[in-house]
Write an enzyme that holds these catalytic residues in place. Structure first.
Site, PDB file in Angstrom:
ATOM      1  N   ASP A  25       1.473 -15.278  51.001  1.00 34.97           N
ATOM      2  CA  ASP A  25       0.425 -15.266  51.858  1.00 34.97           C
ATOM      3  C   ASP A  25       0.888 -15.697  53.243  1.00 34.97           C
ATOM      4  O   ASP A  25       2.142 -16.139  53.155  1.00 34.97           O
ATOM      5  CB  ASP A  25      -0.510 -16.143  51.330  1.00 34.97           C
ATOM      6  CG  ASP A  25      -1.377 -15.935  52.073  1.00 34.97           C
ATOM      7  OD1 ASP A  25      -2.085 -14.935  52.742  1.00 34.97           O
ATOM      8  OD2 ASP A  25      -2.626 -17.592  52.202  1.00 34.97           O
ATOM      9  N   ARG A  29      -1.166 -13.369  59.886  1.00 29.08           N
ATOM     10  CA  ARG A  29      -0.586 -14.530  60.909  1.00 29.08           C
ATOM     11  C   ARG A  29       0.425 -14.019  61.359  1.00 29.08           C
ATOM     12  O   ARG A  29       0.618 -14.507  62.601  1.00 29.08           O
ATOM     13  CB  ARG A  29      -1.064 -15.955  59.897  1.00 29.08           C
ATOM     14  CG  ARG A  29      -2.466 -15.478  60.453  1.00 29.08           C
ATOM     15  CD  ARG A  29      -2.688 -17.408  59.478  1.00 29.08           C
ATOM     16  NE  ARG A  29      -2.716 -16.769  57.673  1.00 29.08           N
ATOM     17  CZ  ARG A  29      -3.066 -17.765  57.071  1.00 29.08           C
ATOM     18  NH1 ARG A  29      -2.623 -19.167  57.025  1.00 29.08           N
ATOM     19  NH2 ARG A  29      -2.782 -16.939  55.756  1.00 29.08           N
ATOM     20  N   ARG A  38      -1.593  -6.035  62.253  1.00 25.93           N
ATOM     21  CA  ARG A  38      -1.204  -6.621  60.612  1.00 25.93           C
ATOM     22  C   ARG A  38       0.324  -5.592  59.567  1.00 25.93           C
ATOM     23  O   ARG A  38       0.536  -6.901  59.103  1.00 25.93           O
ATOM     24  CB  ARG A  38      -2.283  -7.176  59.934  1.00 25.93           C
ATOM     25  CG  ARG A  38      -3.579  -7.739  60.373  1.00 25.93           C
ATOM     26  CD  ARG A  38      -5.098  -7.663  60.162  1.00 25.93           C
ATOM     27  NE  ARG A  38      -5.279  -8.371  58.670  1.00 25.93           N
ATOM     28  CZ  ARG A  38      -4.774  -9.346  58.508  1.00 25.93           C
ATOM     29  NH1 ARG A  38      -4.727  -9.903  59.435  1.00 25.93           N
ATOM     30  NH2 ARG A  38      -4.704  -9.056  57.139  1.00 25.93           N
ATOM     31  N   HIS A  42       2.551  -6.975  56.927  1.00 24.28           N
ATOM     32  CA  HIS A  42       2.637  -6.506  55.331  1.00 24.28           C
ATOM     33  C   HIS A  42       4.293  -5.251  55.403  1.00 24.28           C
ATOM     34  O   HIS A  42       4.475  -5.371  54.595  1.00 24.28           O
ATOM     35  CB  HIS A  42       1.732  -5.321  55.475  1.00 24.28           C
ATOM     36  CG  HIS A  42       0.458  -6.240  55.509  1.00 24.28           C
ATOM     37  ND1 HIS A  42       0.327  -7.495  54.361  1.00 24.28           N
ATOM     38  CD2 HIS A  42      -0.622  -5.710  55.483  1.00 24.28           C
ATOM     39  CE1 HIS A  42      -1.029  -7.474  54.540  1.00 24.28           C
ATOM     40  NE2 HIS A  42      -2.116  -6.396  55.552  1.00 24.28           N
ATOM     41  N   GLU A  72     -10.932  -8.532  45.212  1.00 23.81           N
ATOM     42  CA  GLU A  72     -11.095  -9.165  47.085  1.00 23.81           C
ATOM     43  C   GLU A  72     -11.167  -7.995  47.381  1.00 23.81           C
ATOM     44  O   GLU A  72     -11.575  -8.070  49.132  1.00 23.81           O
ATOM     45  CB  GLU A  72     -11.224 -10.292  46.500  1.00 23.81           C
ATOM     46  CG  GLU A  72     -12.158 -11.266  45.830  1.00 23.81           C
ATOM     47  CD  GLU A  72     -11.345 -11.656  44.490  1.00 23.81           C
ATOM     48  OE1 GLU A  72     -10.258 -11.694  43.919  1.00 23.81           O
ATOM     49  OE2 GLU A  72     -12.258 -11.766  43.510  1.00 23.81           O
ATOM     50  N   ARG A  76     -11.996  -5.648  52.770  1.00 18.44           N
ATOM     51  CA  ARG A  76     -10.488  -5.396  53.564  1.00 18.44           C
ATOM     52  C   ARG A  76     -10.717  -4.362  54.570  1.00 18.44           C
ATOM     53  O   ARG A  76     -10.999  -3.244  54.286  1.00 18.44           O
ATOM     54  CB  ARG A  76      -9.689  -5.853  54.368  1.00 18.44           C
ATOM     55  CG  ARG A  76      -9.091  -6.699  53.535  1.00 18.44           C
ATOM     56  CD  ARG A  76      -7.717  -7.423  53.293  1.00 18.44           C
ATOM     57  NE  ARG A  76      -7.170  -8.723  52.905  1.00 18.44           N
ATOM     58  CZ  ARG A  76      -6.045  -9.565  53.342  1.00 18.44           C
ATOM     59  NH1 ARG A  76      -5.203  -9.043  53.748  1.00 18.44           N
ATOM     60  NH2 ARG A  76      -5.460 -11.209  53.418  1.00 18.44           N
ATOM     61  N   LEU A 136      15.270  -9.432  34.634  1.00 15.96           N
ATOM     62  CA  LEU A 136      14.281 -10.271  35.380  1.00 15.96           C
ATOM     63  C   LEU A 136      13.205  -9.471  34.580  1.00 15.96           C
ATOM     64  O   LEU A 136      13.404  -8.374  35.285  1.00 15.96           O
ATOM     65  CB  LEU A 136      14.791 -10.186  36.595  1.00 15.96           C
ATOM     66  CG  LEU A 136      13.466 -10.361  38.155  1.00 15.96           C
ATOM     67  CD1 LEU A 136      13.449 -12.456  37.502  1.00 15.96           C
ATOM     68  CD2 LEU A 136      13.748 -10.594  39.370  1.00 15.96           C
TER      69      LEU A 136
HETATM   70  C1  FPP Z   1      -0.857 -11.534  52.160  1.00 12.41           C
HETATM   71  O1  FPP Z   1      -1.485 -11.222  53.996  1.00 12.41           O
HETATM   72  C2  FPP Z   1      -0.997 -10.865  51.525  1.00 12.41           C
HETATM   73  C3  FPP Z   1      -1.441  -9.411  50.796  1.00 12.41           C
HETATM   74  C4  FPP Z   1      -2.558  -9.235  50.880  1.00 12.41           C
HETATM   75  C5  FPP Z   1      -0.476  -8.635  50.647  1.00 12.41           C
HETATM   76  C6  FPP Z   1       0.300  -8.911  49.947  1.00 12.41           C
HETATM   77  C7  FPP Z   1       1.604  -7.404  49.870  1.00 12.41           C
HETATM   78  C8  FPP Z   1       2.798  -7.515  50.644  1.00 12.41           C
HETATM   79  C9  FPP Z   1       3.688  -8.529  50.990  1.00 12.41           C
HETATM   80  C10 FPP Z   1       3.360  -6.017  50.922  1.00 12.41           C
HETATM   81  C11 FPP Z   1       3.399  -4.990  49.677  1.00 12.41           C
HETATM   82  C12 FPP Z   1       3.871  -5.008  48.887  1.00 12.41           C
HETATM   83  C13 FPP Z   1       3.684  -4.414  47.738  1.00 12.41           C
HETATM   84  C14 FPP Z   1       4.443  -3.952  46.086  1.00 12.41           C
HETATM   85  C15 FPP Z   1       2.174  -3.545  47.727  1.00 12.41           C
HETATM   86  P1  FPP Z   1      -3.131 -11.361  54.811  1.00 12.41           P
HETATM   87  O2  FPP Z   1      -2.634 -10.048  55.283  1.00 12.41           O
HETATM   88  O3  FPP Z   1      -3.519 -12.382  53.792  1.00 12.41           O
HETATM   89  O4  FPP Z   1      -2.258 -12.470  55.848  1.00 12.41           O
HETATM   90  P2  FPP Z   1      -3.162 -13.421  56.613  1.00 12.41           P
HETATM   91  O5  FPP Z   1      -4.203 -14.326  55.321  1.00 12.41           O
HETATM   92  O6  FPP Z   1      -2.301 -14.448  57.535  1.00 12.41           O
HETATM   93  O7  FPP Z   1      -3.712 -12.370  56.953  1.00 12.41           O
END
Ligand code: FPP
Length: 251
Positions: A25, A29, A38, A42, A72, A76, A136
């Site tokens: 998560d 941010r 954003r 990612h 969910e 977005r 793994l």
């Molecule tokens: C949370 O950050 C993360 C996600 C919703 C997705 C996690 C995705 C990755 C690490 C990259 C993609 C990897 C793959 C394998 C698809 P957030 O966007 O909720 O952050 P925020 O809470 O700060 O807005």
């Protein structure tokens, strides 16, 4: 050549968790705090994922489950969903050979039927290519929700009962768990959530019954081997009782 001292190598006794699950998560941010879009968070999140998979394998973790896209997350904006799907496609296309070479088995949990066929095919290709790897297991929770997983298990169980293949009297926690997405895998010993939020957000609700939870303030794109080791060190200090008495003190 001297081996660099790490958090875990400096500890007298370490209990390496067999199964670590991570709620990655804070990508958004991380990006916002730098005035970046954003998607950049990612992208950097994928780099953190690569580091983490490498570190988990080196440390001797057997199973790493990552929350990549929640059921969910469809709420977005469409552009962000496109970005996340694009990153998953690229991650599998670019990294699959490397994962395979490093003995990593990829498994996917989550609802597949509603995904684009090309994404579904890539996920299946990754599972197929790596199915015999043993170093793994990387479990990718994609289009995943814990409640959805439990409801799907209940549906399959109900079908077994309706067809007469399963007696209602035979239903208990163990038989129920056999209908979950990856019934052969042990429950996570340790669940880590980054970014300072302290909740499960519909992740592995059934399997988390006795998991140790470690919440860290680092945003996911900054997560690295030291952060993983520090979470494992914290886990190592915990006294797991599973509702019984302490294995350490007997109290
Ligand atoms: C949370 O950050 C993360 C996600 C919703 C997705 C996690 C995705 C990755 C690490 C990259 C993609 C990897 C793959 C394998 C698809 P957030 O966007 O909720 O952050 P925020 O809470 O700060 O807005």
């Amino acid at each position: 050549m001297s081996v660099p001292e790490t958090i875990l190598s400096a500890m007298a006794e370490v209990e390496v968790p067999r199964h670590v699950a991570i709620i990655m998560d804070g990508n958004g941010r991380w990006a916002a705090s730098r005035g970046l879009p954003r998607v950049e968070g990612h992208r950097r999140g994928v780099e953190a994922l690569r580091r983490t998979v490498r570190a988990a394998g080196d440390i001797g973790v057997g199973i790493l489950t990552i929350f990549s896209f929640s059921a969910e997350n469809w709420s977005r904006p469409a552009s962000e969903i496109r970005d996340l799907m694009g990153l998953l496609r690229r991650f599998i296309r670019n990294d699959l050979a490397d994962l395979h070479k490093n003995g990593i088995r990829v498994r996917v949990i989550g609802e597949r039927d509603t995904l684009d066929p090309d994404v579904r095919n890539l996920l299946e290709e990754a599972e197929e290519l790596t199915r015999d790897n043993e170093r793994l297991t990387l479990v990718v929770a994609f289009n995943y929700g814990g409640r959805q997983e439990i409801a799907a298990a209940a549906k399959r169980l109900a079908e077994e009962v309706a067809s007469g293949r399963l007696e209602p009297a035979a239903v208990n926690a163990d038989t129920f768990a056999g209908f979950l997405a990856a019934p052969d895998l042990p429950d996570p010993d340790l669940i880590i959530r980054t970014s300072g939020e302290q909740r499960l957000s519909n992740f592995l609700l059934w399997q988390a019954a006795y998991s140790e939870l470690v919440f860290i303030s680092t945003y996911w794109p900054d997560f690295d081997r030291a952060a993983l080791e520090s979470a494992i060190a914290e886990y190592s200090k915990r006294d797991r009782r599973f509702g019984g008495l302490s294995a350490r003190t007997g109290a």
